[in-house]
Design a protein around this motif. Structure first.
Motif, PDB file in Angstrom:
ATOM      1  N   ASP A 183     -47.787  15.994 -32.633  1.00 50.07           N
ATOM      2  CA  ASP A 183     -48.086  15.401 -31.327  1.00 50.07           C
ATOM      3  C   ASP A 183     -48.701  16.475 -30.428  1.00 50.07           C
ATOM      4  OD1 ASP A 183     -47.889  14.441 -28.652  1.00 50.07           O
ATOM      5  OD2 ASP A 183     -46.237  13.122 -29.228  1.00 50.07           O
ATOM      6  N   GLU A 184     -49.883  16.174 -29.885  1.00 50.37           N
ATOM      7  CA  GLU A 184     -50.573  17.183 -29.070  1.00 50.37           C
ATOM      8  C   GLU A 184     -49.799  17.545 -27.807  1.00 50.37           C
ATOM      9  OE1 GLU A 184     -53.059  18.831 -30.353  1.00 50.37           O
ATOM     10  OE2 GLU A 184     -53.031  17.484 -32.080  1.00 50.37           O
ATOM     11  N   ARG A 185     -48.899  16.643 -27.378  1.00 53.21           N
ATOM     12  CA  ARG A 185     -48.097  16.935 -26.175  1.00 53.21           C
ATOM     13  C   ARG A 185     -46.980  17.931 -26.461  1.00 53.21           C
ATOM     14  NH1 ARG A 185     -46.012  11.275 -24.603  1.00 53.21           N
ATOM     15  NH2 ARG A 185     -45.659  11.389 -26.858  1.00 53.21           N
ATOM     16  N   MET A 186     -46.899  18.389 -27.719  1.00 58.01           N
ATOM     17  CA  MET A 186     -45.905  19.400 -28.077  1.00 58.01           C
ATOM     18  C   MET A 186     -46.531  20.772 -28.349  1.00 58.01           C
ATOM     19  SD  MET A 186     -42.857  17.594 -30.194  1.00 58.01           S
ATOM     20  CE  MET A 186     -41.987  16.151 -29.518  1.00 58.01           C
ATOM     21  N   VAL A 187     -47.803  20.949 -28.005  1.00 55.92           N
ATOM     22  CA  VAL A 187     -48.439  22.261 -28.119  1.00 55.92           C
ATOM     23  C   VAL A 187     -48.227  22.996 -26.794  1.00 55.92           C
ATOM     24  CG1 VAL A 187     -50.580  23.505 -28.564  1.00 55.92           C
ATOM     25  CG2 VAL A 187     -50.196  21.251 -29.617  1.00 55.92           C
ATOM     26  N   ILE A 188     -47.680  24.202 -26.827  1.00 57.91           N
ATOM     27  CA  ILE A 188     -47.419  24.901 -25.568  1.00 57.91           C
ATOM     28  C   ILE A 188     -48.725  25.329 -24.900  1.00 57.91           C
ATOM     29  CG2 ILE A 188     -45.138  25.696 -26.313  1.00 57.91           C
ATOM     30  CD1 ILE A 188     -46.317  28.525 -26.653  1.00 57.91           C
ATOM     31  N   PRO A 189     -48.747  25.338 -23.562  1.00 53.85           N
ATOM     32  CA  PRO A 189     -49.974  25.696 -22.833  1.00 53.85           C
ATOM     33  C   PRO A 189     -50.519  27.066 -23.202  1.00 53.85           C
ATOM     34  CG  PRO A 189     -48.378  24.688 -21.352  1.00 53.85           C
ATOM     35  CD  PRO A 189     -47.674  24.860 -22.677  1.00 53.85           C
ATOM     36  N   GLU A 190     -49.655  28.026 -23.524  1.00 53.11           N
ATOM     37  CA  GLU A 190     -50.139  29.362 -23.863  1.00 53.11           C
ATOM     38  C   GLU A 190     -51.031  29.328 -25.109  1.00 53.11           C
ATOM     39  OE1 GLU A 190     -47.000  32.236 -24.023  1.00 53.11           O
ATOM     40  OE2 GLU A 190     -48.382  33.940 -23.962  1.00 53.11           O
TER      41      GLU A 190
ATOM     42  N   SER B  56     -49.069  24.881 -38.475  1.00 53.78           N
ATOM     43  CA  SER B  56     -48.315  23.781 -37.882  1.00 53.78           C
ATOM     44  C   SER B  56     -46.945  24.329 -37.489  1.00 53.78           C
ATOM     45  CB  SER B  56     -48.165  22.628 -38.868  1.00 53.78           C
ATOM     46  OG  SER B  56     -47.238  22.949 -39.862  1.00 53.78           O
ATOM     47  N   GLY B  57     -46.240  23.575 -36.664  1.00 52.51           N
ATOM     48  CA  GLY B  57     -44.896  23.983 -36.272  1.00 52.51           C
ATOM     49  C   GLY B  57     -44.881  25.323 -35.580  1.00 52.51           C
ATOM     50  N   ASP B  58     -43.979  26.183 -36.003  1.00 50.64           N
ATOM     51  CA  ASP B  58     -43.884  27.550 -35.494  1.00 50.64           C
ATOM     52  C   ASP B  58     -44.423  28.492 -36.569  1.00 50.64           C
ATOM     53  OD1 ASP B  58     -41.921  29.364 -33.412  1.00 50.64           O
ATOM     54  OD2 ASP B  58     -42.452  30.263 -35.323  1.00 50.64           O
TER      55      ASP B  58
ATOM     56  N   PRO C 262     -45.140  31.164 -30.433  1.00 47.49           N
ATOM     57  CA  PRO C 262     -44.277  30.207 -31.117  1.00 47.49           C
ATOM     58  C   PRO C 262     -44.711  28.756 -30.899  1.00 47.49           C
ATOM     59  CG  PRO C 262     -43.204  30.997 -29.121  1.00 47.49           C
ATOM     60  CD  PRO C 262     -44.489  31.782 -29.259  1.00 47.49           C
ATOM     61  N   GLY C 263     -44.146  27.882 -31.686  1.00 45.79           N
ATOM     62  CA  GLY C 263     -44.411  26.453 -31.549  1.00 45.79           C
ATOM     63  C   GLY C 263     -43.155  25.666 -31.854  1.00 45.79           C
ATOM     64  N   ILE C 264     -43.227  24.360 -31.672  1.00 43.45           N
ATOM     65  CA  ILE C 264     -42.092  23.501 -31.998  1.00 43.45           C
ATOM     66  C   ILE C 264     -42.076  23.317 -33.510  1.00 43.45           C
ATOM     67  CG2 ILE C 264     -41.029  21.236 -31.677  1.00 43.45           C
ATOM     68  CD1 ILE C 264     -41.131  22.892 -29.099  1.00 43.45           C
TER      69      ILE C 264
ATOM     70  N   ARG D 104     -45.531  28.924 -19.434  1.00 46.30           N
ATOM     71  CA  ARG D 104     -46.587  28.537 -20.376  1.00 46.30           C
ATOM     72  C   ARG D 104     -46.031  28.158 -21.747  1.00 46.30           C
ATOM     73  NH1 ARG D 104     -50.073  33.680 -20.513  1.00 46.30           N
ATOM     74  NH2 ARG D 104     -47.960  34.482 -20.695  1.00 46.30           N
TER      75      ARG D 104
ATOM     76  N   ILE E 127     -43.482  22.548 -23.176  1.00 49.63           N
ATOM     77  CA  ILE E 127     -44.443  21.606 -23.759  1.00 49.63           C
ATOM     78  C   ILE E 127     -44.851  20.553 -22.721  1.00 49.63           C
ATOM     79  CG2 ILE E 127     -43.571  21.962 -26.109  1.00 49.63           C
ATOM     80  CD1 ILE E 127     -42.254  19.192 -25.956  1.00 49.63           C
ATOM     81  N   PRO E 128     -46.106  20.089 -22.796  1.00 55.40           N
ATOM     82  CA  PRO E 128     -46.605  19.094 -21.824  1.00 55.40           C
ATOM     83  C   PRO E 128     -45.752  17.832 -21.748  1.00 55.40           C
ATOM     84  CG  PRO E 128     -48.424  20.036 -23.081  1.00 55.40           C
ATOM     85  CD  PRO E 128     -47.169  20.580 -23.700  1.00 55.40           C
ATOM     86  N   GLU E 129     -45.162  17.409 -22.871  1.00 53.49           N
ATOM     87  CA  GLU E 129     -44.367  16.185 -22.835  1.00 53.49           C
ATOM     88  C   GLU E 129     -43.165  16.331 -21.897  1.00 53.49           C
ATOM     89  OE1 GLU E 129     -43.395  14.793 -26.750  1.00 53.49           O
ATOM     90  OE2 GLU E 129     -42.767  12.822 -26.019  1.00 53.49           O
TER      91      GLU E 129
ATOM     92  N   ILE F  79     -39.130  25.596 -27.050  1.00 53.17           N
ATOM     93  CA  ILE F  79     -39.173  26.858 -27.801  1.00 53.17           C
ATOM     94  C   ILE F  79     -37.816  27.528 -27.641  1.00 53.17           C
ATOM     95  CG2 ILE F  79     -40.292  29.099 -28.052  1.00 53.17           C
ATOM     96  CD1 ILE F  79     -42.145  26.736 -28.700  1.00 53.17           C
TER      97      ILE F  79
ATOM     98  N   LYS G 286     -46.142  25.668 -45.076  1.00 54.62           N
ATOM     99  CA  LYS G 286     -45.528  24.355 -45.199  1.00 54.62           C
ATOM    100  C   LYS G 286     -46.561  23.258 -44.970  1.00 54.62           C
ATOM    101  CE  LYS G 286     -43.921  24.780 -40.462  1.00 54.62           C
ATOM    102  NZ  LYS G 286     -44.651  26.042 -40.264  1.00 54.62           N
TER     103      LYS G 286
END
Lengths: 269, 269
Positions: free
Chosen positions: A18-25, A84-86, A119-121, B20, B23-25, B121, B267
């Motif tokens: 989901d693009e809404r889970m990409v952090i702004p940084e 993807s992910g972290d 990092p990422g979700i 930053r 997440i946007p959501e 995160i 992954k």
């Protein structure tokens, strides 16, 4: 080559889908990048624009891809390696540092490159959130692929971690090339964790067509997982409430503040 | 009360501190909320606006806070419960489901409430990213607070997980009320993981004044950690390259694709 000192590599996490889970940084560094490197479906998530070159590669060339990224940064490019992910969880970050360790033997200047990880979700935390809070107590993250370690070591880890009473999240649970191993993993888990312990299969988390299924281990079948599935096994106290699955913060029999709410458990960090 | 059916609770992660990394959501649900509930320093991160009521509470009242959130949602409010990091990792998500399980005995309608968890995160992954990729192979996340479980169980888990060869991340490593336990944890880790294994202390990750220190376990001292520190212990293969610390994707002695890059490890999920 005059601007070689300005090159950098950022290994960035795109989250579960989901693009809404990409952090702004991460979006910020993508906006500054000259080159994006990664596995084909992850690079496909990056919007093309003038001045940005996309380098998509297959998923069996992680170290080659990492070496390419370091080489381009040494030439002054601003390179984002997408995962993807972290990127630090079973993804590209370790591959880049492996490539750095190998490559710096011939090119010591690589050790001065500006390398950052964002990092990422990661999939297990997106899956946990989607079903409730099955990782709310101590837990382990284990890659079930035996490309990375002997299968006997995977079994030993499941046994010891199950004995320790931790919940577990599994990445790469099952592939066509090793259809029988996940069945064996379920057997080990039933013995180590108990047949009533809840297991959750989360497929395509946060993507269209997301599917989530929770059953007791005794009813778990190998075909409930494929390579697009993250699997979460709870501990013996993991339970259902309404449509949710969660693991209490407290070990069983150790709930001093459960009724009164007088126990500090929210982390301070 | 006519719009009672429109109430909801979202348990949202604010990440480790840097805005930053939200997440946007999460920003989207905060924009729709009528009420924000949480521990004082986390609520302080939410910008006040007309129509939004902020409910800040101390960190020893997690279940009370969760119950308040459910009650308000039942009355039609749109409530965001904020946690630092990821709400499903040693934070408010499990507390909300505990409160739901208890509270729904008297108020079964609570089971029909719209409750969602949005990931964030978590501190260990932000800390790992800040130093490199120390969690790049199998790992465990363990809360060292003995408010949640008997200390003997903590020691047993460190021993078994160390024996399994997993890296480990520790939340709540040390507090004023239990200054000696972390020293004991370090002793157990030295025995289970080896004195040369690298340990990283990451304090105030992503915040102003971030401090990160990596030493071998033999040189680790209890005062290197406090409650604002996340601690990461690698596995026996965790190493330094340049200024970075990382754990290879492969178990030692099982590196079929290390030179050729012909091994799929990224992954697919």
């Amino acid at each position: 080559m005059n601007d070689a000192q300005k090159g950098w590599v950022v290994i960035a996490g795109l989250g579960p889908g989901d693009e809404r889970m990409v952090i702004p940084e991460v979006q910020e560094v993508l906006a500054e990048a000259t080159d994006v490197v990664g596995y084909i479906p992850y690079v496909a998530r990056i919007a093309p624009r003038a001045g940005l070159t996309l380098h998509a590669s297959d998923n069996r060339v992680e170290v080659d891809r990492a070496t390419q990224a370091l080489q381009m940064a040494a030439e002054g490019k601003r390179v984002v390696v997408v995962s993807s992910g972290d990127p630090g969880v079973f993804a590209m970050a370790s591959a880049v540092f492996e490539a750095l360790e190998d490559g710096s033997k011939a090119q010591p200047a690589w050790l001065d490159l500006d390398i950052r990880v964002l990092p990422g979700i990661t999939a297990m935390l997106a899956a946990a959130a989607a079903i409730g809070a099955p990782l709310g107590h101590d837990f382990a993250a284990i890659n079930l692929s035996d490309n990375l370690k002997p299968w006997e070591l995977v079994e030993r880890r499941l046994q010891l971690v199950g004995e320790a009473g931790l919940a577990m999240a599994f990445y790469n649970p099952r592939s066509k090339s090793r259809p029988h191993q996940f069945a064996r993993a379920l057997d080990v888990l039933r013995a180590a964790c108990g047949a009533e312990t809840l297991i959750t299969f989360a497929r395509d988390v946060t993507k269209p067509g997301q599917e989530i299924l929770t059953v007791p281990l005794k009813d778990a079948r190998p075909d409930m997982a494929d390579m697009r599935t993250v699997v979460i096994v709870g501990n013996r106290d993991t339970r259902r409430v309404g449509p949710y699955v969660y693991t209490p913060r407290f070990a069983p029999g150790h709930q001093p503040g459960h009724q009164t709410g007088q126990t500090p458990t929210d982390k301070d960090t």
